[in-house]
Design an enzyme around this catalytic site. Sequence first.
Site, mmCIF file in Angstrom:
data_model
loop_
_atom_site.group_PDB
_atom_site.id
_atom_site.type_symbol
_atom_site.label_atom_id
_atom_site.label_comp_id
_atom_site.label_asym_id
_atom_site.label_seq_id
_atom_site.Cartn_x
_atom_site.Cartn_y
_atom_site.Cartn_z
ATOM 1 N N GLU A 150 -7.236 -3.455 -34.186
ATOM 2 C CA GLU A 150 -5.852 -3.758 -33.803
ATOM 3 C C GLU A 150 -5.745 -5.028 -32.959
ATOM 4 O O GLU A 150 -5.341 -4.979 -31.780
ATOM 5 C CB GLU A 150 -5.223 -2.578 -33.059
ATOM 6 C CG GLU A 150 -4.844 -1.447 -33.961
ATOM 7 C CD GLU A 150 -3.941 -0.417 -33.292
ATOM 8 O OE1 GLU A 150 -3.796 -0.434 -32.062
ATOM 9 O OE2 GLU A 150 -3.371 0.413 -34.023
ATOM 10 N N GLU A 305 -4.811 4.543 -39.623
ATOM 11 C CA GLU A 305 -4.579 5.395 -38.448
ATOM 12 C C GLU A 305 -3.152 5.920 -38.472
ATOM 13 O O GLU A 305 -2.209 5.170 -38.751
ATOM 14 C CB GLU A 305 -4.712 4.596 -37.143
ATOM 15 C CG GLU A 305 -6.101 4.285 -36.691
ATOM 16 C CD GLU A 305 -6.067 3.587 -35.329
ATOM 17 O OE1 GLU A 305 -5.137 3.834 -34.537
ATOM 18 O OE2 GLU A 305 -6.967 2.779 -35.078
HETATM 19 C C1 GAL Z 1 -4.295 2.679 -31.911
HETATM 20 C C2 GAL Z 1 -5.764 2.325 -31.675
HETATM 21 C C3 GAL Z 1 -6.620 3.554 -31.580
HETATM 22 C C4 GAL Z 1 -5.975 4.591 -30.724
HETATM 23 C C5 GAL Z 1 -4.611 4.913 -31.271
HETATM 24 C C6 GAL Z 1 -3.875 5.983 -30.505
HETATM 25 O O1 GAL Z 1 -3.478 1.687 -31.391
HETATM 26 O O2 GAL Z 1 -6.246 1.508 -32.702
HETATM 27 O O3 GAL Z 1 -7.890 3.172 -31.069
HETATM 28 O O4 GAL Z 1 -5.880 4.099 -29.414
HETATM 29 O O5 GAL Z 1 -3.829 3.760 -31.230
HETATM 30 O O6 GAL Z 1 -2.595 6.192 -30.996
#
Ligand code: GAL
Length: 679
Positions: A150, A305
């Site tokens: 990210e 994610e």
């Molecule tokens: C994203 C990140 C992850 C985790 C996740 C939690 O922004 O890539 O590592 O922190 O959010 O929602």
Amino acid sequence: MGLTRVSGLLFGGDYNPEQWPEHVWDEDVRLMAEAGVNMATVAVFSWSRLEPRPGEYDFGWLDRVMDLLHANGVAADLATATATPPPWLVREHPQVLPVDATGTRLDFGSRQSYCPSSPVFRTATVRLARAMAERYGDHPALAMWHISNEYADHTLECFCEESARHFRRWLRERHGSVDGLNAAWGTSCWGQHYTAFDQVNPPRKAPGPVNPAQLLDWRRFCSDALLECFELEREVLREVTPEIPVTTNFMSVLHGLDYWKWAEAEDVVSDDAYPDPADPTSHVTVALSYDLMRSLRRQPWILLEQAASAVSWREVNAPKPPGMMRLHSLQAVAHGADGAMFFQWRQAKYGPEKFHSALLPHGGVASRGWRDTLALGADLKRLAEVAGTPTTAHVALVLGWDSWWGLEAPESMPSNRLRLKELLQAWYGPLHAAGVAVDLVPPLGDLSGYRVVIAPNLYMCTGEQAAWLEAFPGHLVVGPFSGVVDSDDQVHEGGAPGPLRALLGVTVDEFWPLPEGTVQSLRLAGRAVPARTWAEWLRVEDASGDTFGDTEVLARYEGGDLDGQAAITRRGNAVYLGCLPEDVTPVLTEVLAAAGVEPVAVVPEGVEATRRGDHLFLLNHTTDPVKVDLAEPGTDLLTGRDLAGPIEIPGRDAVVLRLANSGARRTDTESPLTNEGER
Ligand code: GAL
């Protein structure tokens, strides 16, 4: 190049085994196999464990993790582990730490604590990426590289001296000379004329508003500087493992990075999306970002994610009610994703994300969450044949980062209330509600195949971009405050919409931004419709005062300061809106009808219909059962049932139909990401 080691849709999530004793790993992989997990993202924040001292590697634990994953049929989306530099690096070289706009150096103790321009940081990331590639290049679990994590999440910009030098080199490249920079930045204003590049700084905190052209170049530079970090690692990976695709996880519709440029630099687009379960419209907002992800490389992408239930970083972190995790995952697939993955596999025991949900919750296999995980894994398997299938859209929304950055410069605009995401949503929402498939395109992008192009806002518009829109033979809609400035943020003489004046047949006499609480009404399709953020005093004549003649006025303001003035116009197939009506549906309905654009399916409110190849997705985002009349029979892949005519879809449920009349069933469930562009 593709994910030759994985077939069907991807399912799994971030896996952080280094946070657990090794005996837990056996349970992890056993449960992964049980749930049908076929991919895990590993080593994202593992730098300090993999390289505990400079140049000294400890790969043993990751070797065992990779072997375990492989033995259990789980492929690795292996991170280069460079998202957080280790303590030894920042202590030995404090200049690696980022500096904010006030000159404060931010300390270690969170993540992404690096200056994107730091040569020390960059060299160290490339060294680690090479070590990772050499160690795991031949490992049978390795399916994809995940560079850093990210980008721009916490660190988008750094204002240190190193960044200043880097910025100056970037400026020299862009503007050629200091005179070029002075001209582009309009430094005659407020006495900012430079005589040498080393007088130029990043836009650090200053007594008053900073030169907006400087800010614009800074935004461009910051996106490019991080992209360089990405590319340096990618080069090493391509050299050592040319057959392994490379990605980095995007953050949906993100202001900071020009994702058109970034997507060109990677092999596969992946995204992280966290729609707020407490927001009843979040499935619409997130659909726009999914469509962007699909459009970036015009190929399927991966949802890398999402949250299984609650996140841990909102003021209040609402859980996902029953059905929503599955529905949102299917929604991503419906919009072109070839995988629905999660942050993260096992819910953390410590750290800032210990209350963030996961596929395997604190409550273990007895929990509601685990049952949902098992059910989703099974559903995604049933949808395997969807992997790789394309989406066809006849409507495109224009989104350009340069223009966005210009539009949202602080402190120098007619109004700070024109926000690009809201302008995009103002069109995307009604298109989504109408069941119309939408792509996004960059300025100067390929418009072949589209019947309608909508530019919700093109604040910055060059002559070349105007010619690009003029050459589009379909129906064009341009939103307010467009064609205002050139690529240096300098106002087009003669008034907006600048180079679009002849095409749109209208000139803006004066911008009429509406303060909060003010309403300017307009009469649209026989109804009074409010505009609440923005209006314009339009002249249906060119800059010299000659009327364009053939411009029609589609709507006029009613009451208020602009009473009787033109609000929405049309010249030929080009519609211009000098305001943002609360609901653009009447304009849209007319344009779509004229262009012959049909919805994917006729569905009741709250139901989303999308199509991928021969598959029709019907997603009921409401909590009540709905009736849908199927235009074509088909087989629901989720239940195996043959369906025809009127059907009922329960609340927060979905149907994924393989349409009976649309040709033979796909039997190949090849890798979702096998060079989709060429498929
Ligand atoms: C994203 C990140 C992850 C985790 C996740 C939690 O922004 O890539 O590592 O922190 O959010 O929602």
